[in-house]
Design an enzyme around this catalytic site. Structure first.
Site, short mmCIF file in Angstrom:
data_model
loop_
_atom_site.label_atom_id
_atom_site.label_comp_id
_atom_site.label_asym_id
_atom_site.label_seq_id
_atom_site.Cartn_x
_atom_site.Cartn_y
_atom_site.Cartn_z
N GLN A 144 33.08 -38.13 14.09
CA GLN A 144 33.16 -36.83 14.92
C GLN A 144 34.45 -37.13 15.82
O GLN A 144 35.33 -36.25 15.86
CB GLN A 144 31.94 -36.61 15.90
CG GLN A 144 32.16 -35.40 16.66
CD GLN A 144 32.28 -34.09 15.79
OE1 GLN A 144 31.23 -33.94 15.02
NE2 GLN A 144 33.04 -33.31 16.07
N ARG B 189 35.48 -32.26 9.49
CA ARG B 189 34.63 -33.29 9.28
C ARG B 189 34.71 -33.71 8.07
O ARG B 189 34.94 -34.94 7.42
CB ARG B 189 33.22 -33.07 9.45
CG ARG B 189 32.88 -32.71 10.98
CD ARG B 189 33.03 -33.98 11.85
NE ARG B 189 32.25 -34.99 11.22
CZ ARG B 189 30.71 -35.18 11.42
NH1 ARG B 189 30.04 -34.26 12.51
NH2 ARG B 189 30.08 -36.30 11.05
N1 CP Z 1 28.73 -32.56 14.88
C1 CP Z 1 27.68 -32.97 13.97
O1 CP Z 1 27.39 -34.25 13.77
O2 CP Z 1 26.88 -31.95 13.52
P1 CP Z 1 25.45 -32.40 12.68
O3 CP Z 1 24.44 -33.17 13.55
O4 CP Z 1 25.12 -30.97 12.15
O5 CP Z 1 25.75 -33.28 11.40
#
Ligand code: CP
Ligand code: NVA
Length: 306
Positions: A132, A292
């Site tokens: 992230q 991502r």
């Molecule tokens: N931002 C993120 O990691 O989203 P998820 O929890 O949907 O994977």
């Protein structure tokens, strides 16, 4: 050469982060060029917590690079019946080419990586969320002229996402201010880990408790949920403590006029951020979510072609 595992942004050098961003930019512009670059490789994915973005973007990433993803729930593996993390790592290393893990304890991904001969990727722990953080800085790199000296303000809990933003700021030279309620400041060990890179890149850090002070003049405003996965029972209590840190249009009056809003998602609209901000033309949350995929392609490409 890249490290075997990506468990924290601090595993990469400043140059490796710069090179990653250039690679990701190219991958995003020319998907075809990389479509056999991880041909036949199998990425295992273990989720002890829910996921939308990480789950779908990792599987899509390995597929677009010519490989296959294999999803594991802990109760489908003997891990759920007490087989050790170390033995699971040793066995899976004989079958698959890389492993991504989302779990609670950071020590669990460290333990897996230590005993696995295959690359291990941290897909979020209670402590860090490196994929992230790298995506967030790649998104800023796309949107602004330079990351060096860019004023970024994070509001909310000083936990996994904030920690990765700190380690990423150190690699990129960002000036990061964190505004957290008292008692929710980031772990000083993370600040310590960021120090030597920050000296090289000119990154700066400030921790404040006043949200208005913290957003003054900031170009990027970032927030995350107030109760992370596993903390649902504390949600009501946290709501009271974090209320003043909500990102709304009143607060954004204190930011730079051309502010950019970011959020790792999922967003709890009406809590840490309001609809008017999420859906504002200066919000980049869906570009960030898309990235991502691209950044993880860059990560997998590097780890599988060492
Ligand atoms: N931002 C993120 O990691 O989203 P998820 O929890 O949907 O994977
Ligand atoms: N801090 C949040 C991030 C979700 C991507 C959590 O751990 O739930």
């Amino acid at each position: 050469m890249w490290p075997k595992d990506l468990l924290a942004i601090s595993d990469l050098s400043i140059e490796q982060v710069e090179e990653l961003f250039a690679l990701v930019k190219d991958m995003k512009a020319d998907r075809k060029k990389y479509e056999t670059s991880c041909k036949g490789k199998i990425l295992g994915m273990l989720f002890r917590k829910p996921s939308t973005r990480t789950r779908v973007s990792f599987e899509t990433a390995i597929y677009q690079l010519g490989g296959t993803g294999m999803l594991f729930r802990p109760d489908e593996l003997q891990l759920g019946r007490g087989e050790s993390v170390a033995d699971t790592a040793r066995v899976l290393s004989r079958y698959i080419d890389a492993m991504m893990i989302r779990t609670f304890s950071h020590d669990e991904v460290v333990e897996f990586g230590k005993h696995a001969s295959i690359p291990t990727v941290n897909g979020l722990t209670d402590y860090l969320h490196p994929c992230q953080g790298l995506t967030d800085y790649f998104t800023m790199y796309e949107k602004v002229e330079s990351l060096r000296g860019l004023k970024v303000t994070y509001l909310g809990d000083g936990n996994n996402v904030a920690h990765s933003l700190i380690l990423g700021a150190a690699k990129t030279g960002v000036h990061l201010t964190l505004a957290t309620p008292l008692g929710f400041e980031p772990d000083p060990a993370v600040m310590e880990l960021a120090k030597s890179d920050a000296e090289k890149t000119g990154a700066r850090f400030e921790i404040k408790s006043n949200p208005v002070e913290a957003v003054k003049g900031a170009r990027v405003i970032y927030t995350d949920v107030w109760a992370s996965m596993g903390q649902e029972g504390e949600a009501d209590e946290r709501e009271k403590l974090f209320k003043a840190y909500q990102v709304n249009l009143d607060l954004l009056k204190h930011a730079a006029e051309n502010w950019i809003f970011m959020h790792c998602l999922p967003a709890h609209r009406g809590h840490e951020v309001v609809n008017e901000v999420c859906d504002h033309e200066q919000s980049v949350i869906f570009d960030e979510a898309e990235n991502r995929l691209h950044v993880q392609k860059g990560i997998l490409y590097n780890l599988l072609n060492r």
